[in-house]
Write a protein that holds these residues in place. Structure first.
Motif, PDB file in Angstrom:
ATOM      1  N   CYS A  57       0.861  -1.181   0.000  1.00 23.12           N
ATOM      2  CA  CYS A  57       0.000   0.000   0.000  1.00 23.12           C
ATOM      3  C   CYS A  57       0.898   1.233   0.000  1.00 23.12           C
ATOM      4  O   CYS A  57       2.020   1.202   0.514  1.00 23.12           O
ATOM      5  N   CYS A  59       0.762   3.653   1.820  1.00 17.74           N
ATOM      6  CA  CYS A  59       1.022   4.130   3.183  1.00 17.74           C
ATOM      7  C   CYS A  59       2.282   3.496   3.760  1.00 17.74           C
ATOM      8  O   CYS A  59       2.763   3.909   4.817  1.00 17.74           O
ATOM      9  N   HIS A  61       2.523   0.005   4.157  1.00 17.03           N
ATOM     10  CA  HIS A  61       2.223  -1.371   4.551  1.00 17.03           C
ATOM     11  C   HIS A  61       2.633  -2.322   3.428  1.00 17.03           C
ATOM     12  O   HIS A  61       2.432  -2.052   2.261  1.00 17.03           O
ATOM     13  N   CYS A  79      -6.493  -1.889   3.047  1.00 16.71           N
ATOM     14  CA  CYS A  79      -5.219  -2.010   3.752  1.00 16.71           C
ATOM     15  C   CYS A  79      -5.468  -2.088   5.258  1.00 16.71           C
ATOM     16  O   CYS A  79      -6.211  -1.270   5.799  1.00 16.71           O
ATOM     17  N   CYS A  82      -3.910   1.411   7.023  1.00 18.06           N
ATOM     18  CA  CYS A  82      -4.494   2.748   6.858  1.00 18.06           C
ATOM     19  C   CYS A  82      -5.993   2.711   6.535  1.00 18.06           C
ATOM     20  O   CYS A  82      -6.631   3.757   6.438  1.00 18.06           O
TER      21      CYS A  82
HETATM   22 ZN   LIG Z   1      -2.276   1.488   3.714  1.00 19.44          ZN
END
Ligand SMILES: [Zn+2]
Length: 165
Positions: A57, A59, A61, A79, A82
């Protein structure tokens, strides 16, 4: 008395069914269509059968998910870090065929969706879309059947996460 003879407009059965269909679409994989280079399927029906696959992801991850069966997987979904629907199958070239893989406790794995779980998803969809009130004419079991789709849908579970006895 609210002066509205036909009552408040309610969420239609069709809206719930559409939501269930969207839920189903999100869970259907597209990797066999989107993949650029042909992959070996090792005699299985699906190219991603028993593969270890990286999902990431934006973010930050990142996790490796194992497909525990000869079935489809989802390309993208929510995800866990997030909560955005931005966790996607990445680095396709790093997909590794691993039929004998033993997942680590805590690793997420793809399994076949069960009818019971489809019913749970149908219920959750009704909760989200229609505030838990099944609209007139809607049949929770038919929604569950649409989600289940004859057992062709993938489900994602955390391996080995069991309560101590
Ligand atoms: Zn994420």
């Amino acid at each position: 008395m609210n002066g509205k003879p036909y009552g408040q407009p309610s969420v239609s059965a069709r809206a719930v069914r559409r939501a269930a269909e969207r839920e189903t679409e999100k869970r259907v994989s597209k990797p066999t269509l989107a993949v650029a280079a042909p992959r070996m399927s090792f005699g299985h029906q699906h190219a991603e059968a028993f593969c270890l696959m990286w999902y990431a992801c934006e973010c930050g991850h990142r996790e490796r998910i194992w497909n525990s069966r000869d079935g489809v997987t989802a390309f993208g979904f929510q995800c866990p870090s997030c909560k955005e629907p931005k966790l996607k199958h990445v680095n396709w070239g790093l997909d590794k065929y691993a039929p004998d893989h033993v997942p680590a406790p805590g690793q997420r794995i793809w399994i076949d969706l069960t009818r019971d779980r489809a019913l749970e998803i149908a219920r959750r969809t009704v909760d989200q879309v229609a505030k838990g009130k099944l609209p007139e004419g809607a049949d929770l079991n038919r929604i569950a059947d649409a989600v289940y789709n004859g057992g062709m849908q993938p489900d994602l579970v955390v391996y080995g996460y069991v309560e101590a006895s």
